[in-house]
Design an enzyme around this catalytic site. Structure first.
Site, PDB file in Angstrom:
ATOM      1  N   ALA A  29      16.335  50.782  25.646  1.00 18.23           N
ATOM      2  CA  ALA A  29      15.114  50.789  24.842  1.00 18.23           C
ATOM      3  C   ALA A  29      14.025  51.673  25.430  1.00 18.23           C
ATOM      4  CB  ALA A  29      14.586  49.355  24.679  1.00 18.23           C
ATOM      5  N   TYR A  33       8.133  52.609  31.731  1.00 17.98           N
ATOM      6  CA  TYR A  33       7.350  53.803  32.052  1.00 17.98           C
ATOM      7  C   TYR A  33       7.274  53.965  33.569  1.00 17.98           C
ATOM      8  CZ  TYR A  33       3.394  57.064  32.118  1.00 17.98           C
ATOM      9  OH  TYR A  33       2.577  58.147  32.324  1.00 17.98           O
ATOM     10  N   HIS A 147       8.336  43.375  29.236  1.00 14.69           N
ATOM     11  CA  HIS A 147       9.724  42.923  29.155  1.00 14.69           C
ATOM     12  C   HIS A 147      10.213  42.298  30.450  1.00 14.69           C
ATOM     13  CE1 HIS A 147      10.228  46.930  30.920  1.00 14.69           C
ATOM     14  NE2 HIS A 147      11.459  46.603  31.269  1.00 14.69           N
ATOM     15  N   GLU A 184       6.923  42.983  42.583  1.00 16.54           N
ATOM     16  CA  GLU A 184       8.210  43.422  42.040  1.00 16.54           C
ATOM     17  C   GLU A 184       9.385  42.948  42.892  1.00 16.54           C
ATOM     18  OE1 GLU A 184       8.692  45.831  39.224  1.00 16.54           O
ATOM     19  OE2 GLU A 184       6.669  45.221  38.677  1.00 16.54           O
ATOM     20  N   HIS A 258      10.107  51.974  42.769  1.00 19.96           N
ATOM     21  CA  HIS A 258      10.242  50.936  43.788  1.00 19.96           C
ATOM     22  C   HIS A 258      10.631  51.584  45.113  1.00 19.96           C
ATOM     23  CE1 HIS A 258      11.296  47.877  40.423  1.00 19.96           C
ATOM     24  NE2 HIS A 258      10.047  47.711  40.798  1.00 19.96           N
ATOM     25  N   CYS A 378      19.768  47.771  42.872  1.00 17.06           N
ATOM     26  CA  CYS A 378      18.955  47.074  41.866  1.00 17.06           C
ATOM     27  C   CYS A 378      19.659  45.821  41.362  1.00 17.06           C
ATOM     28  CB  CYS A 378      18.652  47.988  40.683  1.00 17.06           C
ATOM     29  SG  CYS A 378      17.324  49.171  40.959  1.00 17.06           S
TER      30      CYS A 378
END
Length: 455
Positions: A29, A33, A147, A184, A258, A378
């Site tokens: 999607a 950003y 999200h 995060e 990150h 990740c």
């Protein structure tokens, strides 16, 4: 409390990688950003079945190396609760239909399978680092992106369902949903130590200090200094064993959203790019001075001449997993994309031949995740556990050959092999996803972690 070693011997500690199981609504999607791959591949057809099977194959590969491997359940999607809170009403089908017509971006956010990237799920501190001798968990609030911000509550419930025993585990709520405390998770945290069970140096890398003018100009800094400090306080870490380092704002603007896209650490090895940190020479000196382990510290700086920041972002070389092997030495679990970038493949070939603990490079195919901006690192949440703590964890979430086969069968039964943005308006996708996840809670013994309220 402080845990004692088993009678007659030393207590062993292990790093257990809990990989995020890719959810049934995996799609492209372009919601993130600042994540170059996420934006570049927006609106492509995804293959949720292939994504989940690639993730499971990675888990099995780590398990076959002799490592403990865990499975972390996805958040339930679509998030109807959030859509209802935003004013959509009626049956579940009505809510989906209304959102698809009026606010398609909101619908995409509530369908995102981004919880698959469990490096962002939480920050974990092992019992050997904490004052009360418990393993501490703080779910990340992920407040920079809608999200992801909607994940924290369910992620917290899943963590508590995996690590239930209060004698060993301490769970904290996520930090307040405020820009001052952008958190995060473990993607911006690593430990350097001479052994997993020994007290280590907790390195918290932040993108922005709210009180400083030093910050990226193009893309947002998602982790704040204030959030990192709050997590460290909550986890009862020794301030002398905590180091706060700012990420280079220039590389954030090049797509390094990150720290684990530009640096990776494991035990006494820290691999990082020449441009990873703000005022890097001082940062490296601070790491060297703060490390207290008895084994030599290997600080491996990758020069811009060897691997450019652009090549690092394209290949996700630093988003590999660096793991300690049971027989000794370390292996770098790298995405297969690293083989497609000449500078990166050349560097990695030299790395395993150099005088350092990295003995092997293992390439794995996680293309479905990579296209959305997430590599091998990740996909996993690192949890250091003693033998007793591991035994006290939910054993249904520890990968075995039989669990692997059961999950492959489950994915093959429920997942679509093609998904695009238009499919999100189909209420049947909600039915398929919820039915699959309801069965998953039984497979992984998770109880009622999902708050399904079908209407």
């Amino acid at each position: 409390m402080v845990h004692s070693a088993p009678e007659g011997g030393k207590m062993n500690y292990y790093e257990v990688n809990f990989d995020g199981l890719v959810g049934p609504t995996h799609n492209y999607a372009g919601l993130s950003y600042g994540n170059v791959a996420s934006k570049a591949n927006a609106s492509l057809f995804s293959n949720p079945k292939q994504a989940a099977l690639q993730g499971l194959e990675k888990m099995r590969a780590l398990s076959q190396l002799g490592l403990y491997q865990g499975v972390f359940a996805p958040n339930a999607r679509p998030d109807i609760k959030t859509l209802r809170a935003l004013g959509f009403s009626g049956s579940d089908s009505d809510v989906i239909s209304q959102a698809a017509k009026a606010e398609p971006q909101l619908l995409k956010a509530c369908y995102s399978a981004s919880s698959m990237w469990t490096a962002n799920a939480a920050t974990i501190s092992p019992s050997c680092d904490t004052k009360d001798g418990k393993v501490h968990f703080t779910p990340a609030n992920l407040n920079n992106k809608l999200h992801r911000a909607i994940e924290a509550e369910t992620t917290g419930r899943i963590l508590q369902a995996v690590f239930t025993d209060e004698e060993y585990f301490a769970h904290h709520p996520s930090l307040p949903q405020h820009s001052l405390f952008g958190d995060e998770g473990a993607a911006n945290h690593t430990r350097l130590t001479d052994a997993y069970g020994h007290s280590g140096l907790a390195i918290f890398v932040y993108g922005e200090d709210i009180h400083s003018h030093v910050k990226p100009q193009k893309f947002p800094a998602r982790q704040t200094l204030q959030a990192s400090q709050a997590v460290a306080r909550g986890h009862q870490l020794n301030p002398k064993q905590c180091l706060y380092i700012q990420q280079n704002p220039d590389v954030i603007d090049e797509g390094v959203f990150h720290n684990d896209v530009i640096a990776i650490g494991n035990e006494n090895v820290f691999l990082f790019h020449q441009k990873a940190f703000y005022e890097q020479a001082a940062a490296v000196h601070a790491i060297r001075q703060s490390y207290t382990g008895s084994r030599p510290l290997h600080l491996i700086e990758v020069s811009q001449a060897d691997v450019s920041v652009e090549d690092a972002v394209q290949s996700y070389i630093f988003n590999s997993q660096l793991v300690s092997l049971p027989g000794g030495g370390m292996a770098l679990i790298a995405p297969s994309e690293c083989q497609q970038v000449n500078s990166v493949e050349t560097y990695l070939s030299a790395l395993k031949s150099a005088s350092n603990p990295v003995d092997d490079i293992i390439y794995l195919d996680v293309k479905q995740s990579m296209r959305n901006g997430g590599g091998p690192a990740c996909l996993r949440l690192r949890v250091t556990l003693s033998e007793q703590e591991l035994a006290a964890s939910n054993q249904s979430c520890i990968l075995t050959d039989s669990l692997y086969q059961e999950l492959v069968t489950w994915v093959s039964k429920y997942y679509r092999d093609r998904l695009c943005e238009q499919d999100l308006a189909d209420p049947q996708l909600l039915v398929e996803s919820y039915t699959a996840l309801d069965e998953l809670t039984k497979i992984l013994s998770l109880g009622s972690v999902y708050d399904f309220q079908r209407i």
